[in-house]
Design an enzyme around this catalytic site. Structure first.
Site, PDB file in Angstrom:
ATOM      1  N   LYS A   1       3.829 -12.030   2.429  1.00  0.00           N
ATOM      2  CA  LYS A   1       2.825 -10.956   2.333  1.00  0.00           C
ATOM      3  C   LYS A   1       1.456 -11.518   2.718  1.00  0.00           C
ATOM      4  O   LYS A   1       1.095 -12.615   2.285  1.00  0.00           O
ATOM      5  CB  LYS A   1       2.783 -10.381   0.915  1.00  0.00           C
ATOM      6  CG  LYS A   1       4.043  -9.593   0.564  1.00  0.00           C
ATOM      7  CD  LYS A   1       3.886  -8.881  -0.755  1.00  0.00           C
ATOM      8  CE  LYS A   1       5.204  -8.266  -1.196  1.00  0.00           C
ATOM      9  NZ  LYS A   1       5.406  -6.893  -0.730  1.00  0.00           N
TER      10      LYS A   1
ATOM     11  N   ASP B   1      15.430 -10.883 -10.890  1.00  0.00           N
ATOM     12  CA  ASP B   1      15.084 -10.152  -9.668  1.00  0.00           C
ATOM     13  C   ASP B   1      13.646 -10.428  -9.231  1.00  0.00           C
ATOM     14  O   ASP B   1      13.369 -10.484  -8.031  1.00  0.00           O
ATOM     15  CB  ASP B   1      15.281  -8.642  -9.932  1.00  0.00           C
ATOM     16  CG  ASP B   1      15.240  -7.807  -8.663  1.00  0.00           C
ATOM     17  OD1 ASP B   1      15.812  -8.251  -7.646  1.00  0.00           O
ATOM     18  OD2 ASP B   1      14.643  -6.708  -8.684  1.00  0.00           O
TER      19      ASP B   1
ATOM     20  N   HIS C   1       9.657 -14.230  -7.156  1.00  0.00           N
ATOM     21  CA  HIS C   1       8.352 -13.744  -6.674  1.00  0.00           C
ATOM     22  C   HIS C   1       7.198 -14.133  -7.610  1.00  0.00           C
ATOM     23  O   HIS C   1       6.187 -14.677  -7.171  1.00  0.00           O
ATOM     24  CB  HIS C   1       8.361 -12.227  -6.513  1.00  0.00           C
ATOM     25  CG  HIS C   1       9.486 -11.703  -5.658  1.00  0.00           C
ATOM     26  ND1 HIS C   1       9.933 -12.366  -4.537  1.00  0.00           N
ATOM     27  CD2 HIS C   1      10.251 -10.580  -5.749  1.00  0.00           C
ATOM     28  CE1 HIS C   1      10.922 -11.662  -3.975  1.00  0.00           C
ATOM     29  NE2 HIS C   1      11.131 -10.586  -4.703  1.00  0.00           N
TER      30      HIS C   1
ATOM     31  N   LYS D   1      17.477 -14.010  -0.937  1.00  0.00           N
ATOM     32  CA  LYS D   1      17.813 -13.915  -2.347  1.00  0.00           C
ATOM     33  C   LYS D   1      18.758 -12.756  -2.623  1.00  0.00           C
ATOM     34  O   LYS D   1      18.765 -11.838  -1.818  1.00  0.00           O
ATOM     35  CB  LYS D   1      16.531 -13.813  -3.189  1.00  0.00           C
ATOM     36  CG  LYS D   1      15.917 -12.402  -3.226  1.00  0.00           C
ATOM     37  CD  LYS D   1      14.683 -12.385  -4.036  1.00  0.00           C
ATOM     38  CE  LYS D   1      14.881 -11.788  -5.396  1.00  0.00           C
ATOM     39  NZ  LYS D   1      15.009 -10.334  -5.409  1.00  0.00           N
TER      40      LYS D   1
HETATM   41  C1  BG6 Z   1      12.997  -7.422  -4.236  1.00  0.00           C
HETATM   42  C2  BG6 Z   1      13.696  -6.934  -5.474  1.00  0.00           C
HETATM   43  O1  BG6 Z   1      13.115  -8.814  -4.130  1.00  0.00           O
HETATM   44  O2  BG6 Z   1      11.619  -7.090  -4.302  1.00  0.00           O
HETATM   45  C3  BG6 Z   1      13.505  -5.443  -5.633  1.00  0.00           C
HETATM   46  O3  BG6 Z   1      15.075  -7.224  -5.389  1.00  0.00           O
HETATM   47  C4  BG6 Z   1      12.030  -5.078  -5.582  1.00  0.00           C
HETATM   48  O4  BG6 Z   1      14.069  -4.986  -6.858  1.00  0.00           O
HETATM   49  C5  BG6 Z   1      11.376  -5.692  -4.365  1.00  0.00           C
HETATM   50  O5  BG6 Z   1      11.930  -3.663  -5.551  1.00  0.00           O
HETATM   51  C6  BG6 Z   1       9.879  -5.492  -4.405  1.00  0.00           C
HETATM   52  O6  BG6 Z   1       9.331  -5.894  -3.195  1.00  0.00           O
HETATM   53  P1  BG6 Z   1       8.009  -5.228  -2.659  1.00  0.00           P
HETATM   54  O7  BG6 Z   1       7.703  -5.989  -1.411  1.00  0.00           O
HETATM   55  O8  BG6 Z   1       8.301  -3.779  -2.427  1.00  0.00           O
HETATM   56  O9  BG6 Z   1       6.989  -5.418  -3.733  1.00  0.00           O
END
Ligand code: BG6
Length: 485
Positions: free
Chosen positions: A180, A233, A238, A146
């Site tokens: 995860k 984002d 997510h 992404k």
């Molecule tokens: C990414 C985003 O996809 O996920 C970031 O672009 C974000 O902005 C990150 O900080 C968060 O991932 P994690 O695994 O640290 O929760």
């Protein structure tokens, strides 16, 4: 099984921050024995000229920024580095792809993985060139990271270019949240246990809250982030992927498409937004200066490479519903933001209170908290009798399961897991193009409404849980966000 992994964007952030450490961990854990045996090669591709050895030194240095327990010793790195290769390429030059094809054909690995860790504007030209050069045979898989598009139209355009050269099962779209451990556990929790399924429905569940909170700001990514914002984002990908895992019907098998069909149905059942419901059910915010964990933090507009008049949101809270028999009327609240009080990702399933309370003060409802990070675990909140003088008084207790402790072996990180799956051709944890496009389709009215809205995002102080309107939105339903309980 031999493989070649080609990393386009081989000197970029994603490669050295996430992919190389993940590949090294897999090497250390013995799950990619090919790297030590010489039957697995990693080829980094980027524009500038350097030798294999220059590239190995570059990656060696970058490992200094990785958390200490994941740094290789000199001996470990020397072994890992044997699998690392480098190839300068001008991505606009067909003959450079022909050269790459020759390099791959010389070895003729069982599997070739092309990982696009480049800026997304290069996805389309790279796919076209790969197709033209014939680097799209049945043994080739393409992994895309992404952001996959900026909106529905641009996502469709990328998918069209991918489809022109690759089949759907050759194209693996990464959403690292699916890698995860806690997210894989969510499937195990729901479909490996008989306990929860009968309760997993509107009759027993009052609401579901998904929070993806970060205490960090935008850091050095100001220019990227300002073009993106929290909705694109974190929510479009997510948060929606987590929602599908919570709300999906049990798939009939564990096949990738059986799972992805069910996830797609959830995305198609999400209540569509209109301009009016965006105003009512979506709150966007932007952090101003404040204090996070006792440390002063600057506001978003003062961040490096962020325009002083930016209207980009760094926080989103929203209410939605899944319009089907299982979930009708159950609010799903999603929330994400930068510069919130903690790095805290969790899903809270709030059950309905008992229908007829007989113990004084006992109307406290059960809840299940699925913790993604910082720790990975499950909490089941119940009430119990203390057994003291007035044993009719109930007290809250929780069953607390810490998976990091419960499974004594080290848990595999998200990128390590996803890279291993990609090499092995396991598609369950990758997003299909129709899921991805449906997610864009659903967020599209929000993007349009914001575009037309003369008011920008509301502000919130760094270190707070976002604009007060976020609490007000859930309060309308008589709810509170989990941290306010
Ligand atoms: C990414 C985003 O996809 O996920 C970031 O672009 C974000 O902005 C990150 O900080 C968060 O991932 P994690 O695994 O640290 O929760």
């Amino acid at each position: 099984m031999s493989f070649d992994l080609v990393l386009f964007g081989g000197t970029g952030d994603l490669t050295w921050r996430k992919l190389m450490p993940a590949l090294f961990q897999a090497h250390r854990h013995g799950t990619l024995p090919q790297l030590a045996m010489g039957t697995g090669r990693i080829l980094a591709v980027a524009r500038d000229a350097r030798s294999d050895d220059d590239y190995r030194s570059f990656i060696r240095q970058k490992f200094a920024d990785v958390e200490p327990s994941k740094q290789p010793s000199d001996a470990e790195f020397a072994e890992f580095a044997q699998a690392l290769h480098y190839r300068p390429m001008d991505l606009a030059q067909p003959e450079h792809y022909a050269g790459l094809k020759r390099w791959l054909d010389d070895r003729g690995a069982d599997t070739v993985m092309i990982f696009l860790a480049t800026s997304p504007h290069l996805f389309i030209p790279i796919c076209e060139q790969l197709g033209r050069a014939g680097i799209n045979g049945a043994n080739v898989r393409l992994v895309l990271e992404k952001p996959l598009g900026h909106d529905l139209a641009s996502a469709q355009e990328i998918n069209r270019a991918v489809r022109a050269s690759f089949t759907e099962s050759q194209a693996l779209r990464i959403d690292h949240y699916l890698g995860k451990p806690a997210v894989q556990n969510l499937s195990a929790l729901r479909f490996g246990n008989a306990l929860f399924e009968p309760l997993w429905r509107r009759e027993s569940i009052a609401n579901i809250q998904i929070t993806l909170a970060e205490s960090i700001g935008v850091g050095t990514r100001g220019d990227f982030y300002d073009r993106t914002g929290a909705l694109r984002d974190m929510i479009q990908n997510h948060a929606l992927q987590l929602l599908t895992m919570i709300a999906m019907e049990p798939p009939s098998t564990s096949d990738a498409d059986a799972i992805r069909d069910e996830k797609l149905k959830v995305l198609k059942s999400l209540k569509p937004f209109t301009a009016d419901t965006v105003v009512r059910d979506v709150v966007r915010g932007q952090y101003k200066a404040g204090t996070v964990n006792g440390t002063a933090a600057i506001g978003y507009l003062q961040e490096n490479k962020v325009p002083a008049d930016s209207r980009t949101e760094t926080f989103v809270a929203m209410r939605t519903e899944v319009q089907n028999w299982r979930w009708a009327g159950v609010p799903f609240y999603l929330r994400t933001g930068k510069r919130l009080p903690a790095r805290d990702a969790q899903i809270v399933v709030n059950f309905r209170p008992v229908p007829h309370p007989i113990f004084p003060g006992s109307n406290q409802a059960n809840k299940l908290v699925i913790k993604l990070q910082p720790e990975d675990g499950l909490e089941l909140h119940l009430v119990a009798a203390k057994g003291n003088s007035n044993n009719e008084l109930l007290t809250p207790v929780k069953l607390d399961l810490d998976f990091d402790r419960a499974f004594s072996t080290e848990r595999v990180g998200a990128y390590e897991r996803l890279l291993l799956d990609a090499i092995a051709g396991r598609l369950n944890l990758f997003v299909r193009s129709d899921e991805q496009e449906q997610a864009w389709r659903w967020v599209q009215p929000i993007l349009q409404a914001w575009e037309a809205d003369p008011n920008g995002p509301r502000t919130y102080a760094a270190g707070s849980w976002g604009p007060p309107a976020s609490s007000a939105m859930v309060a309308r339903d008589g709810c509170t966000w989990d941290e306010e309980q």
